[in-house]
Design a protein around this motif. Structure first.
Motif, mmCIF file in Angstrom:
data_model
loop_
_atom_site.group_PDB
_atom_site.id
_atom_site.type_symbol
_atom_site.label_atom_id
_atom_site.label_comp_id
_atom_site.label_asym_id
_atom_site.label_seq_id
_atom_site.Cartn_x
_atom_site.Cartn_y
_atom_site.Cartn_z
ATOM 1 N N LEU A 152 18.552 -4.079 -8.642
ATOM 2 C CA LEU A 152 17.073 -3.755 -8.150
ATOM 3 C C LEU A 152 16.998 -4.158 -6.568
ATOM 4 C CD1 LEU A 152 15.582 -5.702 -11.340
ATOM 5 C CD2 LEU A 152 15.572 -3.071 -10.804
ATOM 6 N N PHE A 197 8.642 1.488 -3.117
ATOM 7 C CA PHE A 197 9.450 0.050 -2.740
ATOM 8 C C PHE A 197 10.470 0.337 -1.875
ATOM 9 C CE2 PHE A 197 6.698 -2.058 -5.369
ATOM 10 C CZ PHE A 197 6.655 -3.224 -5.031
ATOM 11 N N SER A 202 9.178 7.352 -14.465
ATOM 12 C CA SER A 202 9.840 7.012 -13.385
ATOM 13 C C SER A 202 11.008 5.787 -13.529
ATOM 14 C CB SER A 202 8.814 6.556 -12.403
ATOM 15 O OG SER A 202 8.250 5.217 -12.846
ATOM 16 N N LEU A 218 11.162 3.317 -12.054
ATOM 17 C CA LEU A 218 10.280 2.017 -12.117
ATOM 18 C C LEU A 218 10.148 1.567 -13.318
ATOM 19 C CD1 LEU A 218 10.202 -0.093 -9.700
ATOM 20 C CD2 LEU A 218 7.918 0.803 -9.364
ATOM 21 N N ARG A 267 16.487 -2.817 -3.963
ATOM 22 C CA ARG A 267 15.768 -2.320 -2.920
ATOM 23 C C ARG A 267 14.456 -2.997 -3.233
ATOM 24 N NH1 ARG A 267 14.084 3.704 -3.612
ATOM 25 N NH2 ARG A 267 14.440 3.082 -6.235
ATOM 26 N N TYR A 268 13.863 -3.356 -4.304
ATOM 27 C CA TYR A 268 12.894 -4.233 -4.801
ATOM 28 C C TYR A 268 13.195 -5.567 -4.084
ATOM 29 C CZ TYR A 268 12.908 -0.122 -7.787
ATOM 30 O OH TYR A 268 13.070 1.053 -8.408
ATOM 31 N N PHE A 269 14.366 -5.965 -4.342
ATOM 32 C CA PHE A 269 14.449 -7.410 -3.872
ATOM 33 C C PHE A 269 14.147 -7.421 -2.278
ATOM 34 C CE2 PHE A 269 17.155 -10.737 -2.401
ATOM 35 C CZ PHE A 269 16.983 -11.744 -3.484
ATOM 36 N N VAL A 326 7.626 -6.668 -10.642
ATOM 37 C CA VAL A 326 9.087 -6.373 -10.510
ATOM 38 C C VAL A 326 9.514 -7.426 -9.211
ATOM 39 C CG1 VAL A 326 11.120 -5.071 -9.505
ATOM 40 C CG2 VAL A 326 9.447 -4.244 -11.162
ATOM 41 N N TRP A 328 -3.288 6.232 5.864
ATOM 42 C CA TRP A 328 -3.608 5.103 4.926
ATOM 43 C C TRP A 328 -3.662 3.835 5.577
ATOM 44 C CZ3 TRP A 328 -5.993 3.638 0.995
ATOM 45 C CH2 TRP A 328 -5.654 2.373 0.035
ATOM 46 N N ARG A 376 12.191 -5.523 -0.753
ATOM 47 C CA ARG A 376 10.673 -5.454 -0.522
ATOM 48 C C ARG A 376 10.140 -6.689 -1.002
ATOM 49 N NH1 ARG A 376 8.710 -2.954 2.728
ATOM 50 N NH2 ARG A 376 9.543 -0.870 2.377
ATOM 51 N N ASP A 423 0.666 8.585 4.633
ATOM 52 C CA ASP A 423 1.048 7.445 4.500
ATOM 53 C C ASP A 423 0.533 6.516 5.767
ATOM 54 O OD1 ASP A 423 2.186 4.966 3.576
ATOM 55 O OD2 ASP A 423 4.333 5.926 3.458
ATOM 56 N N LEU A 461 3.049 -2.990 -12.455
ATOM 57 C CA LEU A 461 4.635 -3.099 -12.610
ATOM 58 C C LEU A 461 5.182 -3.451 -11.249
ATOM 59 C CD1 LEU A 461 6.411 -3.193 -14.713
ATOM 60 C CD2 LEU A 461 6.678 -0.790 -14.471
ATOM 61 N N PRO A 462 5.096 -2.819 -10.248
ATOM 62 C CA PRO A 462 5.598 -3.217 -9.041
ATOM 63 C C PRO A 462 5.651 -4.376 -8.436
ATOM 64 C CG PRO A 462 4.528 -0.959 -8.632
ATOM 65 C CD PRO A 462 3.966 -1.465 -10.066
ATOM 66 N N ASP A 475 5.512 8.709 -6.871
ATOM 67 C CA ASP A 475 6.694 8.606 -7.936
ATOM 68 C C ASP A 475 7.199 7.187 -8.006
ATOM 69 O OD1 ASP A 475 9.244 9.569 -5.522
ATOM 70 O OD2 ASP A 475 7.845 7.867 -5.609
ATOM 71 N N GLY A 476 6.483 6.305 -7.487
ATOM 72 C CA GLY A 476 6.653 5.042 -7.567
ATOM 73 C C GLY A 476 7.698 4.462 -7.197
ATOM 74 N N SER A 502 0.873 -1.158 0.174
ATOM 75 C CA SER A 502 -0.028 0.027 -0.040
ATOM 76 C C SER A 502 0.805 1.161 0.038
ATOM 77 C CB SER A 502 -0.894 -0.106 1.107
ATOM 78 O OG SER A 502 -0.111 -0.205 2.353
ATOM 79 N N ARG A 503 2.068 1.082 0.508
ATOM 80 C CA ARG A 503 3.013 2.398 0.751
ATOM 81 C C ARG A 503 3.451 2.385 -0.835
ATOM 82 N NH1 ARG A 503 6.482 1.007 5.126
ATOM 83 N NH2 ARG A 503 5.148 2.177 6.496
#
Lengths: 311, 429, 332
Positions: free
Chosen positions: A297, A28, B3, B5, A299-301, A233, C10, A303, C7, A229-230, A24-25, A17-18
């Motif tokens: 990647l 993560f 972005s 991403l 940071r996404y990892f 990823v 939410w 997450r 945030d 997309l997120p 700005d996407g 949710s965050r």
């Protein structure tokens, strides 16, 4: 190497949710609050210095095996260096040439297995996640729990039937066969990740689409997928790492021509004189794709690991 | 909206697409490569330096006989061949076998015959009159129920004690092959007393210690009783076997402590480097030591493993072809014929350390060791190896190697004996 | 500070609810989910059932399927339970799991607490700690085997600092703290204790997965509201008290998740051991995964029985964990 996160309570959509909230996407990453609270500054207290020192030491310690891999790979010799921390006098890349020769075929195999398997299992997972989060039906939670068990079973408990099954389809030993197996055993984890992810997407968006007359499919392809997309990823990184690093399925379900890189690397150890430099160079080659994915990647990892697993 | 991403995502998506396409293209290429053109896929566990060279002799020969043939060497390392056999079993069952595979004859062959997986090549044998060109022991081992299934490329001896002359003479020890096990152990203890490790052992793959124990058992029981162990007419509980087990634990105590971290070839090289006095290993060690540049007679020497009567522990190398789904039948048959060429057998033996299976192969160019082995093969009783699964079933061989593993970890001799006696009664019918 | 405030707001809202939909949509939803479920049912439940049947049958080798039931019923289980190798395998896997879990979870927690509190270089530390997680167990095994090689590895260090007889690591048949000796004729055929040879493998596994635990804890730490800690500080709680009474309780869920996930990795460990040591002398490093693999060529029934026992052990932990999640879901 395979680890999967499991937790699918709706509260666990915290991370996701965050993600959605930050326009700005970049959601993560760590929460903005934490980022802002701490500037990168040197410690001001003795305790702070002590913590920093411990962190540096521990980091150095964690890096020792990485150093060992690289130093040995660069030694270029055929025999093992006399001591594991020795750095070669004349670093050379010869070992990489040899390792590449031995491994390039199976690296391509790994790619051929990993890319389609990860892609397809993510697609299936996203569809399932969408249904389970937005259109739950009676018993869907129970069925989902039943599905999730598949994530945890030791694969040894199914390997004989899987083998016979692929055999029946004349797919035993082939790249296609092992790819299918990875897709199937990847469904629970991808479903879990996407279910958590979509729970963070307000249902109002889906409702609005319904009011506009979009069906369950159209809503998915036109409304949900563009927002996914997120989620993709995260799930893709997860699946790519797991499938690339798989050993057991590759070992038992493929014939030498279809061996993935992990199996070929293990084959380099063998009964025979181990060419340590080449072996370590091989280890670098096999590890490179996932390490690169992780470095770029990362940071996404992180997450991906934690999305949905913290209650 | 651009972005980082989204860009990453797009990049991943396109990479995935390109990857999949490349994969498909590569697949097609691979398939066409397999169906068109002449090719031959060979499975073996020959991956060490000398083994790979020896295999190279064979592939070069088959390619020379058939220009344009491409050979696919699918060697699987590890486990003293166990990994290769595992991979092969999977492929046989899946109906996509290699065109030919390496195996030990007799016991190991029998499993493939029982499974209907290996082709009957009796016709090929009679057409070429091979049986008359081979010693009876060798020809017999290639048959099950009177039919031929394998082609023998070479004969290895399992019970050879490789010695380091410098270390032995420094300790004033000579090993008399006719002196029996007791005098061997006394000599080894003498070496140990000088501060040098007496025995080099490398049993990361347990076959190395299984082979040491089997040499001791043969030495104590003699050839006939060894054979009877596998028809359950002689017991693993016999006093001679127990004596051999005692010898084994003694010798284990005289070996390098890190033996379970070393491979057989590392141990052989350590012996040649003077780190210890002796190393028991099959004579593929001869090929491997030669490959590592060690001089026979100077860096290392050898004796038959001492025992009451001399025994030849036969470990055969051969190749078979699948009964069904043979992709390249003509190439596979040409391969088998190439293997039976006397010249090829000699060249192969020169690299591998074995002796040619054919009696008419010229061995004058081979080493002194190999000439001795060839003489011994003709004159002493020949028995088959258990450590290599040649003498009986794979299941019994697995039980034996598990029991040896237990023994290596300090397991008791009584436990070993009771396991094996039980396996004799339940598995050997 | 507006964005973070939104945030948090939410987060406090109720979890999202399902889209209201009609019977037709509901049927379609079931249809879409059905294939995954069916495939899963086949590949998980049916296949486990088949493995279970094989474990009760006479099917010894792959080539000659003898699907008659072995008499007496379940004899294969009786056979393997009495084996020294079986007993060693479960001793090893239990020791491995316990020590590894302690190392990885405690290590991960400490690392997370330190890294959370360090003001500089955080992302570097985090990256390095998590790096091994990206590797395959085969790579990890290859490297650590080399580091623990008895004559060229860390023993060189140990000798340099005066330890004359360092352990043989993966080659050491010794059992530390053995609580029994082996009696001939006793059904227990192994020494219960900690095999020395297992330690390097545990260490390697912990190295690889400590970063995973750390990442879990870091995420947990990030979700602890700063105000709680600040309020506690104002009330005079020292660092230890804050840790003990605020931080650790809030990290409990992370611990549970780590525990279950790492445990399930530990129970099915295979590739790491294959790459590092194999079975080891006296099966000191053998694990059920290797046992199953070894018997896949000669005894299907034994391999299957072993796999099912391993599965049972895994489910013993995983099912309560999944049920817990399921019940929560129902309440929500």
């Amino acid at each position: 190497m395979s680890i999967q996160t499991a937790d699918y309570t709706s509260k666990s959509a915290i991370g996701v949710s965050r993600v959605l909230r930050s326009k700005d996407g970049s959601g993560f990453g760590p929460p903005a609050r934490a980022k802002r609270a701490r500037r990168a500054t040197l410690p001001t207290t003795w305790g702070g210095w002590a913590i920093l020192a411990v962190c540096c030491l521990a980091t150095a310690f964690m890096l020792v095996p990485v150093y060992v891999i690289i130093a040995t790979a660069l030694s270029g010799g055929t025999s093992a260096p006399s001591f594991f921390l020795a750095f070669p006098d004349k670093p050379s890349l010869d070992a990489f040439k040899g390792a590449w020769q031995q491994l390039h075929g199976s690296l391509i195999n790994s790619l051929q297995i990993t890319v389609p398997a990860a892609t397809i299992s993510c697609l299936i997972g996203s569809l399932n996640g969408y249904i389970l989060s937005k259109f739950p039906f009676r018993g869907s939670n129970a069925l989902f729990t039943i599905l999730l068990v598949g994530m945890f079973i030791p694969f040894q408990a199914v390997i004989i039937p899987v083998f016979q099954f692929l055999n029946m389809l004349h797919l035993q030993g082939s790249i296609l066969g092992v790819t299918i197996v990875h897709i199937i055993y990847g469904i629970p984890i991808t479903t879990l990740i996407f279910r958590n992810y979509y729970e963070g997407i307000p249902s109002a968006i889906v409702e609005a689409a319904a009011i506009d007359g979009a069906g369950i499919w159209k809503t998915f392809t036109h409304v949900m997928l563009p927002l996914s997309l997120p989620g993709f990823v995260v799930a893709a990184i997860f699946q790519v790492t797991n499938i690339w690093n798989d050993f057991l399925f590759g070992f038992i379900l493929t014939s030498p021509a279809a061996w993935p890189a992990t199996v070929s690397l293990n084959n380099m150890i063998g009964t025979t004189t181990v060419n340590y430099a080449q072996l370590m160079a091989g280890a670098v080659l096999v590890a490179a794709p996932t390490v690169l994915v992780y470095l770029f990647l990362g940071r996404y990892f992180v997450r991906g690991l934690t999305a949905g697993s913290v209650k | 909206m651009r972005s980082p991403l989204k860009i990453t995502g797009a990049a991943i998506a396109s990479a995935a697409l390109v990857g999949s396409l490349a994969a498909c293209a590569a697949n097609e290429q691979a398939n066409s490569g397999a169906s068109g053109g002449k090719s031959l896929e060979i499975t073996s566990w020959w991956t060490s330096g000398s083994e790979a060279d020896a295999l190279g002799v064979l592939t070069t020969a088959v390619k020379a006989a058939d220009a344009g043939l491409s050979v696919d060497n699918a060697a699987v390392s590890g486990g003293g061949g166990a990994n290769a056999r595992q991979a092969l079993a999977a492929r046989l069952q899946a109906g996509s076998p290699p065109d030919t595979w390496q195996l030990h004859p007799a016991g190991q062959l029998k499993a493939y015959v029982d499974g209907g997986q290996v082709a009957d090549i009796s016709q090929l044998w009679s057409d070429n009159g091979w049986a008359s060109k081979l010693p009876k022991d060798v020809a017999d081992a290639q048959q099950v129920n009177g039919k031929y299934y394998t082609v023998p490329i070479g004969v290895h001896r399992g019970n050879v004690l490789w010695t380091n002359p410098a270390v032995l003479s420094k300790s004033g020890v000579t090993i008399d092959p006719k002196g029996g096990v007791d005098s061997l152990i006394a000599g080894l203890k003498k070496v140990q007393a000088t501060g040098t490790t007496a025995v080099c052992l490398g049993d990361k793959d347990v076959f190395a210690s299984a082979e040491l124990l089997e040499s001791l058992i043969m030495a104590r029981t003699g050839a006939d009783n060894w054979k009877k162990l596998f028809t359950n007419s002689y017991s693993f509980g016999a006093p001679e076997v127990k004596q051999a087990l005692n010898d084994y634990t003694t010798i284990l105590g005289l070996a390098n402590k890190d033996h379970s971290a070393l491979t057989w070839d590392e141990a052989a090289k350590n012996m040649a480097d003077g780190k210890c006095a002796v190393n028991l290993m099959g004579d593929w060690a001869f090929g491997e030591l030669g490959n590592a540049g060690k001089q026979p007679g100077k860096d290392f020497s050898w004796v038959t493993f001492p025992g009451q009567d001399e025994v030849f522990d036969y470990v055969g190398d051969g190749f078979s072809i699948p009964a069904a789904n043979l992709k390249h039948p003509d190439e596979a048959k040409a391969w088998l014929k190439t293997l039976m060429d006397p010249k090829v057998q000699t060249d192969f033996a020169a690299k591998k350390g074995s002796i040619p299976a054919r009696t008419d192969a010229d061995i004058s160019s081979l080493s002194e060791y190999q000439q001795q082995a060839a003489t011994a093969f003709k004159s002493v009783p020949v028995v088959s190896s258990l450590a290599h699964g040649q003498v009986t079933t794979a299941e019994f061989a697995q039980t034996y190697s598990d029991a040896v593993t237990a023994l290596n970890g300090g397991g008791s001799i009584d436990a070993f004996v009771s396991t094996m006696v039980q396996a004799q009664s339940s598995q050997l019918k | 500070m507006t964005a973070p405030a939104i945030d948090r707001a939410w987060l406090r809202r109720r979890p999202p609810v399902a889209v209201p939909h009609g019977v037709k949509t509901s049927r379609r939803a079931r249809l879409i989910f059905a294939p995954s479920l069916l495939v899963s049912f086949l590949f998980v439940y049916v296949f486990i059932g088949i493995t279970g049947y094989i474990s009760l049958s006479n099917w010894k080798v792959g080539t000659s399927p003898d699907l008659s039931l072995r008499q007496p019923f379940g004899a294969t289980y009786g056979e393997i339970v009495g084996e020294q190798r079986f007993q060693a395998d479960y001793r090893n896997v239990i020791i491995f799991t316990v020590v590894f879990l302690v190392l990885a979870i405690v290590g991960g927690l400490v690392a997370a607490l330190f890294i959370h509190h360090v003001a500089i270089g955080r992302s570097l530390f985090r990256t390095v700690f998590l790096l091994p997680y990206a590797l395959s167990f085969i790579v990890t095994g290859v490297v650590w085997r080399w580091i623990f090689a008895p004559s060229t590895g860390i023993n060189v260090f140990l000798k340099a600092i005066g330890i004359q007889n360092p352990p043989g690591w993966t080659t050491d048949p010794g059992i530390v703290g053995a609580i029994n000796s082996i009696d001939i004729g006793s059904p227990l055929k192994i020494q219960l204790g900690i095999p020395v040879a297992l330690l390097p493998i545990i260490f390697a596994a912990a190295w690889q997965l400590v970063g995973f635990a750390m990442a879990m804890y870091l995420a947990g730490l990030a979700s602890i509201p700063e105000e709680h800690l600040e309020a506690a500080s104002v009330d005079g709680a020292n660092a230890w008290q804050r840790l003990r009474h605020i931080v650790l309780p809030q990290l409990w869920p992370s611990t549970i998740t780590c525990f279950v996930l790492l445990l399930h990795v530990a129970l099915k460990i295979f590739d790491l051991v294959v790459a590092m040591s194999g079975s080891g002398p006296g099966f000191v490093t053998d694990v059920p995964g290797i046992y199953i693999y070894n018997y896949l060529t000669s005894r299907y029934d034994k391999a299957s029985a072993m796999a099912l026992i391993l599965l049972g052990l895994t489910l013993l932990v995983v099912v309560p964990y999944l049920m817990r999640g399921y019940r929560r879901e129902r309440k929500a």
